[in-house]
Structure formats: C-alpha cells, structure tokens
Design a protein around this motif. Structure first.
Motif, mmCIF file in Angstrom:
data_model
loop_
_atom_site.group_PDB
_atom_site.id
_atom_site.type_symbol
_atom_site.label_atom_id
_atom_site.label_comp_id
_atom_site.label_asym_id
_atom_site.label_seq_id
_atom_site.Cartn_x
_atom_site.Cartn_y
_atom_site.Cartn_z
ATOM 1 N N LEU A 184 0.846 -1.193 0.000
ATOM 2 C CA LEU A 184 0.000 0.000 0.000
ATOM 3 C C LEU A 184 0.882 1.243 0.000
ATOM 4 O O LEU A 184 1.792 1.378 0.824
ATOM 5 C CB LEU A 184 -0.903 0.019 1.230
ATOM 6 N N LEU A 185 0.610 2.147 -0.943
ATOM 7 C CA LEU A 185 1.281 3.435 -0.979
ATOM 8 C C LEU A 185 0.230 4.535 -0.892
ATOM 9 O O LEU A 185 -0.823 4.451 -1.543
ATOM 10 C CB LEU A 185 2.086 3.602 -2.268
ATOM 11 N N GLN A 186 0.522 5.559 -0.107
ATOM 12 C CA GLN A 186 -0.402 6.687 0.008
ATOM 13 C C GLN A 186 -0.119 7.665 -1.119
ATOM 14 O O GLN A 186 1.020 8.052 -1.350
ATOM 15 C CB GLN A 186 -0.245 7.372 1.369
ATOM 16 N N ARG A 187 -1.196 8.059 -1.821
ATOM 17 C CA ARG A 187 -1.039 8.913 -2.994
ATOM 18 C C ARG A 187 -1.846 10.206 -2.816
ATOM 19 O O ARG A 187 -2.979 10.176 -2.343
ATOM 20 C CB ARG A 187 -1.539 8.208 -4.262
ATOM 21 N N PRO A 188 -1.278 11.357 -3.215
ATOM 22 C CA PRO A 188 -2.001 12.631 -3.107
ATOM 23 C C PRO A 188 -2.952 12.824 -4.275
ATOM 24 O O PRO A 188 -2.695 12.363 -5.399
ATOM 25 C CB PRO A 188 -0.878 13.662 -3.133
ATOM 26 N N ALA A 189 -4.063 13.511 -4.018
ATOM 27 C CA ALA A 189 -4.957 13.904 -5.097
ATOM 28 C C ALA A 189 -4.269 14.936 -5.982
ATOM 29 O O ALA A 189 -3.310 15.596 -5.576
ATOM 30 C CB ALA A 189 -6.256 14.461 -4.525
ATOM 31 N N VAL A 199 7.872 2.737 -8.872
ATOM 32 C CA VAL A 199 6.450 2.988 -9.134
ATOM 33 C C VAL A 199 6.228 4.456 -9.475
ATOM 34 O O VAL A 199 5.537 4.796 -10.440
ATOM 35 C CB VAL A 199 5.591 2.568 -7.925
ATOM 36 N N ASP A 200 6.821 5.348 -8.683
ATOM 37 C CA ASP A 200 6.688 6.779 -8.951
ATOM 38 C C ASP A 200 7.193 7.128 -10.344
ATOM 39 O O ASP A 200 6.559 7.901 -11.080
ATOM 40 C CB ASP A 200 7.474 7.585 -7.913
ATOM 41 N N ALA A 201 8.335 6.571 -10.727
ATOM 42 C CA ALA A 201 8.917 6.884 -12.034
ATOM 43 C C ALA A 201 8.034 6.379 -13.168
ATOM 44 O O ALA A 201 7.834 7.072 -14.173
ATOM 45 C CB ALA A 201 10.312 6.280 -12.140
ATOM 46 N N GLY A 202 7.477 5.158 -13.017
ATOM 47 C CA GLY A 202 6.607 4.619 -14.058
ATOM 48 C C GLY A 202 5.322 5.408 -14.190
ATOM 49 O O GLY A 202 4.866 5.714 -15.310
ATOM 50 N N GLU A 203 4.718 5.753 -13.062
ATOM 51 C CA GLU A 203 3.470 6.521 -13.121
ATOM 52 C C GLU A 203 3.703 7.919 -13.692
ATOM 53 O O GLU A 203 2.881 8.434 -14.460
ATOM 54 C CB GLU A 203 2.853 6.603 -11.730
ATOM 55 N N ARG A 218 7.351 4.467 -23.109
ATOM 56 C CA ARG A 218 7.579 5.461 -22.053
ATOM 57 C C ARG A 218 8.180 4.803 -20.803
ATOM 58 O O ARG A 218 9.135 5.325 -20.217
ATOM 59 C CB ARG A 218 6.270 6.157 -21.684
ATOM 60 N N ILE A 219 7.609 3.682 -20.406
ATOM 61 C CA ILE A 219 8.125 3.005 -19.214
ATOM 62 C C ILE A 219 9.521 2.453 -19.486
ATOM 63 O O ILE A 219 10.416 2.538 -18.642
ATOM 64 C CB ILE A 219 7.171 1.885 -18.784
ATOM 65 N N ALA A 220 9.726 1.891 -20.676
ATOM 66 C CA ALA A 220 11.040 1.347 -21.028
ATOM 67 C C ALA A 220 12.120 2.416 -20.963
ATOM 68 O O ALA A 220 13.245 2.164 -20.508
ATOM 69 C CB ALA A 220 10.989 0.717 -22.415
ATOM 70 N N ALA A 221 11.805 3.625 -21.405
ATOM 71 C CA ALA A 221 12.791 4.704 -21.390
ATOM 72 C C ALA A 221 13.232 5.023 -19.965
ATOM 73 O O ALA A 221 14.414 5.296 -19.707
ATOM 74 C CB ALA A 221 12.218 5.945 -22.060
ATOM 75 N N VAL A 222 12.298 4.980 -19.021
ATOM 76 C CA VAL A 222 12.627 5.245 -17.621
ATOM 77 C C VAL A 222 13.526 4.143 -17.061
ATOM 78 O O VAL A 222 14.539 4.410 -16.398
ATOM 79 C CB VAL A 222 11.330 5.367 -16.790
ATOM 80 N N LEU A 223 13.183 2.891 -17.320
ATOM 81 C CA LEU A 223 13.943 1.773 -16.776
ATOM 82 C C LEU A 223 15.335 1.695 -17.401
ATOM 83 O O LEU A 223 16.309 1.357 -16.726
ATOM 84 C CB LEU A 223 13.184 0.464 -17.004
ATOM 85 N N ALA A 224 15.424 1.984 -18.684
ATOM 86 C CA ALA A 224 16.716 1.914 -19.378
ATOM 87 C C ALA A 224 17.695 2.968 -18.867
ATOM 88 O O ALA A 224 18.905 2.812 -19.034
ATOM 89 C CB ALA A 224 16.513 2.077 -20.882
ATOM 90 N N ALA A 225 17.187 4.028 -18.235
ATOM 91 C CA ALA A 225 18.051 5.093 -17.735
ATOM 92 C C ALA A 225 18.356 4.963 -16.240
ATOM 93 O O ALA A 225 19.026 5.825 -15.684
ATOM 94 C CB ALA A 225 17.394 6.448 -17.999
ATOM 95 N N ASP A 226 17.899 3.895 -15.597
ATOM 96 C CA ASP A 226 18.046 3.741 -14.148
ATOM 97 C C ASP A 226 19.292 2.925 -13.835
ATOM 98 O O ASP A 226 19.389 1.744 -14.193
ATOM 99 C CB ASP A 226 16.805 3.063 -13.563
ATOM 100 N N ALA A 227 20.232 3.522 -13.129
ATOM 101 C CA ALA A 227 21.510 2.865 -12.839
ATOM 102 C C ALA A 227 21.366 1.710 -11.862
ATOM 103 O O ALA A 227 22.276 0.885 -11.741
ATOM 104 C CB ALA A 227 22.498 3.886 -12.285
ATOM 105 N N ARG A 228 20.248 1.612 -11.145
ATOM 106 C CA ARG A 228 20.052 0.515 -10.196
ATOM 107 C C ARG A 228 19.664 -0.786 -10.884
ATOM 108 O O ARG A 228 19.663 -1.855 -10.273
ATOM 109 C CB ARG A 228 18.964 0.883 -9.188
ATOM 110 N N ILE A 229 19.314 -0.707 -12.159
ATOM 111 C CA ILE A 229 18.711 -1.831 -12.861
ATOM 112 C C ILE A 229 19.703 -2.439 -13.842
ATOM 113 O O ILE A 229 20.321 -1.730 -14.645
ATOM 114 C CB ILE A 229 17.441 -1.364 -13.606
#
Length: 306
Positions: A115-120, A228-232, A268-279
């Motif tokens: 569960l993650l709390q999300r702002p409106a 999750v934040d990066a993908g959304e 769009r999601i692939a571009a985020v993951l491809a740029a993440d040094a943790r992955i």
C-alpha cells in the motif's frame, strides 16, 4: 520415583538412500502463507505474503531435504527483520546452512500487496493504492541475484479516437456557426460549454503495466516506491484514489495531454527503466482493457542496461 519415559527417537526416512539416485536442481515448498515485515514507516509493518522456497539437493544418494527447517527459518526471519537485500542474503544463507551440506544454493519468491499513500491531483486529499509485488532472490556460489516485479494501473485515452472526436466536434461547430458573423468570444465559449460543444468523446480505459527488473547488487533497500513513482510519472495518468471535482477535471486534462496507444505506454516506461543505474535488466508488459473492443491491446519490451 521418576517414572517418566524418555522421548522415543523418531525415524527420519529423508536420510534413507535414494532410489534412482541423482542430484535435484530444486526442492522445496510453494505457496507458504507467512507474515512479512516491511520498513515502510515507524513502526515497521507486518503484511500477509505468499512465499515459495527451494534449495538444491546436491547429494545424489540422499532421499530428501529438511523442509521443516526451511519453514521455521522463513517464519522467524521474514517476520523478524524488514525486507531488504541484506536480509534476503542472510535468509538464503541460513536456508543453505540448515540443510547441513545437502545444498549449496537457495531461492525465494515472495508475493505480497504493498500500500502506498497517494495525493490527489489538486484538492490535497490523500488516499491509498494497492500495488502487487513479487520479489525473487537467489543465492548461488555466494552471489545474490535479486529481481523485483510490480504492477500499476493507469488510464489510457486512444489517440485515434481523440483525432476522430476532434473532427466531429469541429464539424458540428462549423454547422452550428455557418453564416454567423461576426463570431464573439462569448458566443464560442458558451457553445463549447454546452452539450452541443461535445459531439464526440475519445474512448479511454483502465490499463495495467507489469514491470520486472533485475537489480544490481550494490544496494540495500528495494526501490519499489521510487520505481512505481517513475513509471506513473512517465505515463502521466495513474488511476486516482480520493477524488473531488477539481481532481476529476485535472485527471481529464492529464488524459488529454497524454494520449497513448499501448505501444506508446510500453516505450515510455522502457525509457525510464533503461536510464536507471540501479537496474541491470528489465521487462515491461502493458495491457489496455479496451472499451471499444471485447479484447485487450497489449505490448511488451525487454532490455539490459550497460
């Protein structure tokens, strides 16, 4: 006089010689219901999890492993220590050690809902959103391999449907204002705000992204919330929780600014993951649960990072 009888020595047929002896790649248990401790605030949370555990059986002539030892270890350590890469390494090392020379590698799969709390978007209200998570950890020759899988939902508005809707709206505008000269700003605004100002709407649907990443070993915390934040953020239209009218309007505007086919969402999601040094490596699969068709539109892509 003490008449208590000594406890009988119970037989352990797992130590018997194996018929058709050969080593086994994996032996263990699937679908264990166990509590999992998460460091998601103070104090840490206990959440229900479904766990698979296995070790190899390296001795060809030994009939079976000690499964109860694995169960008791999982029960103690998953509830006792918050989930992290070091905690998983310690648990896998303990699983191997519990077999007293029968095994030299171990693996775990842990499935739970986070569960993650999300702002409106506008109103400032807060709400909770559920994310299914799967963690897979394997220890082989002292090397920890760790994969993190998760899914999140978003809204997708069809670009083709949006273009057709704009054309229909423009055609109605032309018909309603043919010969009307001069056109005042007030008249156009009033028409756009009326039911006549919406000849067609593009179709949109709830959609889902499933992501799996192989993490590099040089970290401790599992970066679930950050990924999750990066993908959304890459998609721009995550489904909402607490919604007032101003939030709903902002959500409609976000959908208009982020028209996407399933192909667009996957990229769009692939571009985020491809740029993440943790992955080290990643996989993405998206599904748009079409409101136009009785079938889903899907796309997938995978890659490895340098």
């Amino acid at each position: 006089m003490d008449t208590k009888m000594p406890a009988p020595v119970l037989p352990d047929v797992a130590d018997d010689a194996a018929a058709e002896a050969r080593p086994l790649d994996w032996v263990g248990m699937d679908g264990l219901d166990l509590p999992l401790r998460l460091q998601d605030g103070e104090p840490p949370l206990l959440v229900p999890a479904r766990v698979d555990v296995a070790v190899n059986l390296g001795r060809a002539g030994t009939r079976g492993i000690h499964m109860s030892r694995l169960y008791l270890l999982l029960q103690q350590q998953l509830a006792g220590e918050p989930l992290s890469a070091p905690a998983l390494r310690r648990l896998l090392e303990a699983c191997i050690a519990s077999q007293q020379g029968l095994a030299d590698r171990a693996r775990l799969r842990i499935r739970y809902e986070h569960l993650l709390q999300r702002p409106a978007l506008v109103s400032g209200n807060l709400g909770w959103k559920r994310y299914p998570v799967e963690v897979e950890a394997q220890l082989r020759e002292g090397r920890l391999q760790l994969a993190l899988g998760f899914a999140f939902e978003y809204s997708s508005t069809c670009p083709a449907s949006a273009a057709l809707s704009r054309q229909a709206n423009a055609a109605r505008f032309g018909a309603d204002f043919a010969g009307v000269r001069p056109l005042s700003n007030e008249a156009v605004q009033a028409w756009l705000a009326s039911e006549r100002g919406l000849a067609a709407t593009p179709h949109a649907q709830r959609s889902r992204a499933q992501v799996r990443v192989e993490l590099r070993p040089s970290f401790e915390a599992l970066p679930l919330a950050a990924l999750v934040d990066a993908g959304e953020a890459a998609l721009g239209t995550p489904v909402q929780t607490a919604v007032k009218r101003e939030d709903e309007q902002a959500f409609a505007q976000a959908n208009a600014a982020n028209l996407m086919f399933c192909e667009d969402a996957a990229r769009r999601i692939a571009a985020v993951l491809a740029a993440d040094a943790r992955i080290a490596a990643w996989q993405v699969q998206v599904a748009h649960f079409e409101s136009l068709h009785p079938h889903d539109a899907v796309a997938s892509v995978a890659g490895r990072n340098a």
